[in-house]
Design a protein around this motif. Structure first.
Motif, PDB file in Angstrom:
ATOM      1  N   UNK A   1       8.406  -5.562  -7.787  1.00 45.96           N
ATOM      2  CA  UNK A   1       7.512  -5.571  -6.634  1.00 45.96           C
ATOM      3  C   UNK A   1       6.592  -4.360  -6.584  1.00 45.96           C
ATOM      4  N   UNK A   2       7.135  -3.172  -6.845  1.00 44.39           N
ATOM      5  CA  UNK A   2       6.376  -1.935  -6.641  1.00 44.39           C
ATOM      6  C   UNK A   2       6.182  -1.085  -7.892  1.00 44.39           C
ATOM      7  N   UNK A   3       6.829  -1.431  -8.989  1.00 42.75           N
ATOM      8  CA  UNK A   3       6.734  -0.602 -10.182  1.00 42.75           C
ATOM      9  C   UNK A   3       7.440   0.727 -10.016  1.00 42.75           C
ATOM     10  N   UNK A   4       8.481   0.746  -9.175  1.00 39.00           N
ATOM     11  CA  UNK A   4       9.224   1.968  -8.860  1.00 39.00           C
ATOM     12  C   UNK A   4      10.713   1.742  -9.042  1.00 39.00           C
ATOM     13  N   UNK A   5      11.430   2.828  -9.248  1.00 37.19           N
ATOM     14  CA  UNK A   5      12.874   2.819  -9.153  1.00 37.19           C
ATOM     15  C   UNK A   5      13.265   3.796  -8.049  1.00 37.19           C
ATOM     16  N   UNK A   6      14.362   3.504  -7.397  1.00 33.86           N
ATOM     17  CA  UNK A   6      14.861   4.373  -6.337  1.00 33.86           C
ATOM     18  C   UNK A   6      15.931   5.269  -6.934  1.00 33.86           C
TER      19      UNK A   6
ATOM     20  N   UNK B   1       0.836  -1.205   0.000  1.00 33.47           N
ATOM     21  CA  UNK B   1       0.000   0.000   0.000  1.00 33.47           C
ATOM     22  C   UNK B   1       0.874   1.260   0.000  1.00 33.47           C
ATOM     23  N   UNK B   2       1.918   1.261   0.811  1.00 32.51           N
ATOM     24  CA  UNK B   2       2.820   2.415   0.857  1.00 32.51           C
ATOM     25  C   UNK B   2       3.478   2.643  -0.495  1.00 32.51           C
ATOM     26  N   UNK B   3       3.910   1.564  -1.130  1.00 32.78           N
ATOM     27  CA  UNK B   3       4.549   1.676  -2.442  1.00 32.78           C
ATOM     28  C   UNK B   3       3.576   2.193  -3.492  1.00 32.78           C
TER      29      UNK B   3
END
Length: 153
Positions: free
Chosen positions: A114-119, A3-5
């Motif tokens: 996992x989240x569809x994000x990059x850091x 949810x946070x992601x």
């Protein structure tokens, strides 16, 4: 964590934070922790935990644990149980000093799937071995992993 992601992913999309491939990115804080004995005892941790927290929201995105020793595993090895149904928590056999960086690299590598994000940028306590490992092993490239000094520029 999911949810946070998702909240942060949506926020990144709304703000226009996406890389050249169209993948949303966020800035994160990374930290690891392990036990130490005090009073001059030489001690190397047998367990390490590391986390990745999204900077803007302060919510947990990734948690990893490495255990070099687990008493139940050791006991089971000596007794040689007939059943393989037990869950063992010993998941590390290399050098204790590399556990934190391995956990964090795992978190970076899993971010897209996992989240569809990059850091894009990260804040770290100055551990150069962690920075080096992330820079060398993160699949989406150096342009997305910045050193702590650059996070404030």
């Amino acid at each position: 964590m999911e949810q946070a992601a998702e909240e942060d992913r949506q926020h990144a999309i709304v703000e226009g934070y996406a890389d050249k491939d169209g993948v949303p990115y966020v800035m994160v804080i990374i930290e690891g922790g392990w036990s130490h004995r005090s009073y001059g005892h030489s001690y190397v941790a047998k367990s390490v935990v590391a986390i990745i927290v999204v900077n803007k929201m302060g919510k947990l995105l990734f948690l990893g644990i490495r255990n070099k020793y687990f008493s139940i595993c050791s006991l089971a090895e000596t007794r040689k149980p007939k059943s393989n149904e037990r869950k063992y928590y010993k998941n590390w056999s290399s050098c204790s000093f590399s556990m934190e960086s391995d956990i964090l690299v795992e978190g970076f590598k899993a971010s897209e799937k996992t989240h569809g994000l990059r850091y894009f940028k990260y804040i770290v306590d100055g551990d150069s071995s962690v920075q080096k490992e992330i820079s060398e092993r993160v699949p989406y490239g150096l342009q997305f992993v910045k050193t702590p000094i650059e996070t404030f520029v």
